[in-house]
Design a protein around this motif. Structure first.
Motif, PDB file in Angstrom:
ATOM      1  N   HIS A 118      -3.621  50.349  18.853  1.00  0.00           N
ATOM      2  CA  HIS A 118      -4.476  50.833  19.947  1.00  0.00           C
ATOM      3  C   HIS A 118      -5.237  49.693  20.614  1.00  0.00           C
ATOM      4  O   HIS A 118      -5.574  49.774  21.796  1.00  0.00           O
ATOM      5  N   TYR A 119      -5.483  48.607  19.883  1.00  0.00           N
ATOM      6  CA  TYR A 119      -6.160  47.462  20.499  1.00  0.00           C
ATOM      7  C   TYR A 119      -5.338  46.912  21.664  1.00  0.00           C
ATOM      8  O   TYR A 119      -5.873  46.641  22.738  1.00  0.00           O
ATOM      9  N   GLU A 128     -10.582  54.421  14.932  1.00  0.00           N
ATOM     10  CA  GLU A 128     -11.126  53.629  13.824  1.00  0.00           C
ATOM     11  C   GLU A 128     -11.654  54.536  12.711  1.00  0.00           C
ATOM     12  O   GLU A 128     -11.483  54.239  11.523  1.00  0.00           O
ATOM     13  N   HIS A 158     -11.130  54.613  20.860  1.00  0.00           N
ATOM     14  CA  HIS A 158     -11.308  53.547  19.860  1.00  0.00           C
ATOM     15  C   HIS A 158     -12.205  54.040  18.723  1.00  0.00           C
ATOM     16  O   HIS A 158     -11.896  53.825  17.545  1.00  0.00           O
TER      17      HIS A 158
END
Length: 196
Positions: free
Chosen positions: A156-157, A121, A117
């Protein structure tokens, strides 16, 4: 009670394998749009400063991380297979191998999710700094793909939320299994005491 728990542990083991395969496919897919849109903008891969589109170097910057991510995703598939090798999906009583398989899978899955993550990001933020006007002009001139979409970064969340939920489910199921095993042991001990 054991029947419900056994059914749940089987489902969770299969979901663990599914979530690992999804992470692997995601590792393969995250670079797809970047390759299609940014690779051709680099005029000289030996000198990454020679580009038609400022910011397109993000594609090359992601290569090392993506290789690392892909290796981890293969490792997650192997850890999911370890659940089946240790018969975690069908075993009525757990042994040390089952606990190790569940803990290793859950820990590795959570580590991968939180670590990835951070990088995803950071790379998304760098991708958004690409000169999209120059990228569009390049795409029209050379008839290459063009996108400003951050879909592969944003998805990806969902991918990691599913993976973490499966990991938490496996751990919760293991805790439930432990309590059932203790209760069964207590009942057996009480039964032996009554017959003696």
């Amino acid at each position: 009670m054991y029947k419900k728990q056994l059914k749940l542990q089987k489902i969770l083991c299969f979901l663990a394998l599914v979530s690992s395969v999804i992470i692997f496919l995601y590792a393969l897919g995250i670079m797809t749009d970047l390759y299609d849109t940014l690779y051709s903008t680099m005029r000289n891969p030996a000198d990454l400063n020679q580009t038609d589109v400022p910011g397109s170097i993000v594609y090359y910057n992601m290569q090392a991380w993506n290789s690392y991510f892909l290796h981890w995703s293969i490792g997650m598939i192997l850890l999911a297979c370890l659940l089946f090798i240790t018969n975690t999906h069908i075993r009525r009583r757990y042994y040390i191998g089952n606990y190790i398989a569940v803990c290793a899978f859950a820990a590795a899955n959570c580590y991968l999710a939180f670590d990835s993550h951070y990088y995803i990001e950071a790379f998304k933020e760098r991708f958004l700094r690409v000169d999209f006007a120059a990228l569009k002009a390049h795409a029209e001139l050379w008839k290459t793909a063009y996108t400003e979409s951050t879909f592969w970064f944003d998805i990806h969340y969902a991918v990691f939320a599913f993976a973490i939920l499966v990991s938490l489910g496996l751990v919760a199921c293991t805790v439930w299994k432990i309590s059932l095993m203790k209760e069964e042991k207590r009942l057996l001990a009480a039964g032996k005491g009554a017959t003696a």
